[in-house]
Structures are given as C-alpha cells and as structure tokens.
Design a protein around this motif. Structure first.
Motif, short mmCIF file in Angstrom:
data_model
loop_
_atom_site.label_atom_id
_atom_site.label_comp_id
_atom_site.label_asym_id
_atom_site.label_seq_id
_atom_site.Cartn_x
_atom_site.Cartn_y
_atom_site.Cartn_z
N MET A 1 53.70 10.42 28.02
CA MET A 1 54.54 11.79 28.25
C MET A 1 53.47 12.94 28.25
N PHE A 2 54.24 14.05 28.20
CA PHE A 2 53.21 15.17 28.66
C PHE A 2 52.69 15.73 27.45
N SER A 3 51.39 16.31 27.55
CA SER A 3 50.61 17.03 26.45
C SER A 3 50.93 18.54 26.40
N VAL A 4 51.11 19.24 25.43
CA VAL A 4 51.11 20.61 25.02
C VAL A 4 50.52 21.17 24.16
N GLY A 5 50.09 22.45 24.62
CA GLY A 5 49.24 23.59 23.60
C GLY A 5 50.13 24.28 23.29
N ILE A 6 50.22 24.91 21.97
CA ILE A 6 51.01 25.95 21.55
C ILE A 6 50.13 27.07 20.80
N ILE A 7 50.51 28.20 21.35
CA ILE A 7 49.68 29.49 20.87
C ILE A 7 50.70 30.67 20.42
N THR A 8 50.62 30.97 19.27
CA THR A 8 51.43 31.91 18.53
C THR A 8 50.49 33.17 18.49
N ALA A 9 51.12 34.40 19.20
CA ALA A 9 50.78 35.61 19.16
C ALA A 9 50.91 36.40 18.16
N SER A 10 50.30 36.53 16.90
CA SER A 10 50.75 37.51 15.92
C SER A 10 49.45 37.95 14.97
N ASP A 11 49.48 39.09 14.97
CA ASP A 11 48.35 39.61 14.19
C ASP A 11 48.51 39.32 12.54
N LYS A 12 49.80 39.38 12.11
CA LYS A 12 49.94 39.16 10.69
C LYS A 12 49.94 37.66 10.34
N GLY A 13 50.37 37.01 11.51
CA GLY A 13 50.35 35.41 11.39
C GLY A 13 48.84 34.86 11.16
N ALA A 14 48.02 35.52 12.18
CA ALA A 14 46.49 35.06 12.16
C ALA A 14 46.02 35.69 10.75
N ALA B 1 44.12 24.64 28.96
CA ALA B 1 44.15 24.07 30.28
C ALA B 1 43.11 23.32 31.12
N ASP B 2 41.87 23.73 30.93
CA ASP B 2 40.85 23.45 31.53
C ASP B 2 40.11 22.43 30.86
N THR B 3 39.58 22.51 29.60
CA THR B 3 39.02 21.44 28.72
C THR B 3 40.03 20.33 28.23
N LEU B 4 41.13 20.87 27.61
CA LEU B 4 41.86 19.90 26.87
C LEU B 4 42.81 19.37 27.91
N LYS B 5 43.20 19.87 28.85
CA LYS B 5 44.03 19.41 30.13
C LYS B 5 45.55 19.23 29.65
N GLY C 1 45.95 25.35 37.56
CA GLY C 1 45.57 23.76 37.88
C GLY C 1 46.73 22.86 37.84
N LYS C 2 46.57 21.93 36.89
CA LYS C 2 47.73 21.31 36.56
C LYS C 2 48.54 21.35 35.26
N THR C 3 48.62 22.88 34.77
CA THR C 3 48.85 23.26 33.59
C THR C 3 50.12 24.25 33.93
N VAL C 4 51.32 24.25 33.27
CA VAL C 4 52.15 25.15 33.40
C VAL C 4 52.06 26.05 31.92
N ILE C 5 51.95 27.33 32.29
CA ILE C 5 52.07 28.28 30.91
C ILE C 5 53.20 29.07 30.87
N GLY D 1 59.49 20.48 36.72
CA GLY D 1 58.12 20.88 37.27
C GLY D 1 57.07 20.09 37.11
N LEU D 2 56.86 19.95 35.64
CA LEU D 2 55.53 19.16 35.29
C LEU D 2 55.50 17.80 36.34
N GLU D 3 56.55 16.92 36.46
CA GLU D 3 56.62 15.79 36.92
C GLU D 3 56.09 16.02 38.73
N ILE D 4 56.68 16.97 38.99
CA ILE D 4 56.04 17.49 40.57
C ILE D 4 54.73 17.91 40.54
N LEU D 5 54.40 18.63 39.76
CA LEU D 5 53.02 19.43 39.74
C LEU D 5 51.96 18.26 39.28
N LEU D 6 52.30 17.00 38.55
CA LEU D 6 51.50 16.04 38.45
C LEU D 6 51.58 14.86 39.17
#
Length: 163
Positions: free
Chosen positions: A1-14, A58-62, A121-125, A149-154
């Motif tokens: 299947m597809f791989s995903v990275g998750i980023i939460t942007a939050s000063d208080k969370g960080a 995107a670039d290192t972890l793909k 590249g080959k990553t949707v953000i 879209g990911l299926e088409i991109l890849l």
C-alpha cells in the motif's frame, strides 16, 4: 500500500502543552485504509522546520503522501500553507478547494482555511485543518480521490475516467 508521513503544526503541541488529537485521527483513519505511517511528528509553527520536514519525508523517506494538520488559519503563526508552497513542484488546487467547499456544509468558517495541496516528486502533500472533527470529515471526503491520484502519480494506473 502507500506510505504516509504526518506533520502536526502546533506550538503548544510541540512544547507538550497540548495533546495532538488531529494527528492521531489522521493516523487512525489511514491505518484503517491500509496506509503505512512511516513518520509522525509534532512541530512548532515554524516555516523552516515545517518545510525541512516535508522535504525530508518526501525526498529521503520517499513518503507517497504527507498530511499536515494545523497552521492553516489567520493567526500570525499559521504558516503551514506557505511552507508547503515552498516545497511543492506542482499545485493540486482542486483538493483543497473540494475540502473547503465540502466543509462549508458544516461551518461557514471553512472559507477561512488557507490549506493547499501539491506534488513534490512522487509525493502528494496536503494541508488539513487543525481540529480533529474537520480532519475526519475532510479525509473521509477526499481519500478515495487522493488514493486514485497516488496510483496515477506512481504509475499504478493511467486512467482517470469514471467506470
């Protein structure tokens, strides 16, 4: 299947002052759909850190997909869309527009979301809203199209026509 990275942007969370519920919602929904979460981070609302993390995923972890949550509003510190625009190579405006249009059925404040979507590249953000409820609604609405879209991109499919 597809791989995903998750980023939460939050000063208080960080800083550990707030529990990140939105990132967990993303993780739960995508895990149920068979996606493999390869990285999940909570970062402050910092342009350099956010853009650097997106590039790394995107670039290192793909990662095939990077989903951000938070930082898409009007606050002075809300800069997730700007960080995203700095790293994408091609915009996919229809996804963010669809999320806003769909979300307007729930709240007129959806029009204030500045989230964007694009390809590096080959990553949707994709930038998602910051609230757990909005994240759930948004993902449930767009994930089938994002997956196609990911299926088409890849190169896993070439057809966009409806069957």
């Amino acid at each position: 299947m597809f791989s995903v990275g998750i980023i939460t942007a939050s000063d208080k969370g960080a800083q550990g002052q707030r529990v990140d519920e939105s990132g967990k919602v993303i993780q739960d929904i995508l895990s149920e759909k068979g996606y493999i979460v390869i990285r999940y981070v909570v970062l402050p609302d910092d342009y350099e850190q956010l853009s650097r993390e997106m590039i790394y995923m995107a670039d290192t972890l793909k990662a095939n997909l990077i989903l951000t949550t938070g930082g898409t509003g009007f606050s002075e510190r809300d800069i997730t869309p700007e960080a995203t625009k700095s790293v994408i190579e091609r915009e996919v405006p229809g996804v963010a527009e669809a999320i806003r249009a769909y979300s307007l059925a729930f709240t007129p404040r959806a029009m204030l979301s500045r989230g964007v979507c694009g390809i590096r590249g080959k990553t949707v953000i994709l930038n998602l809203p910051g609230s757990p409820k909005a994240v759930k609604e948004s993902l449930e609405y767009v994930m089938d199209s994002i997956q196609h879209g990911l299926e088409i991109l890849l190169g896993k499919t070439a057809e966009c026509a409806r069957q």
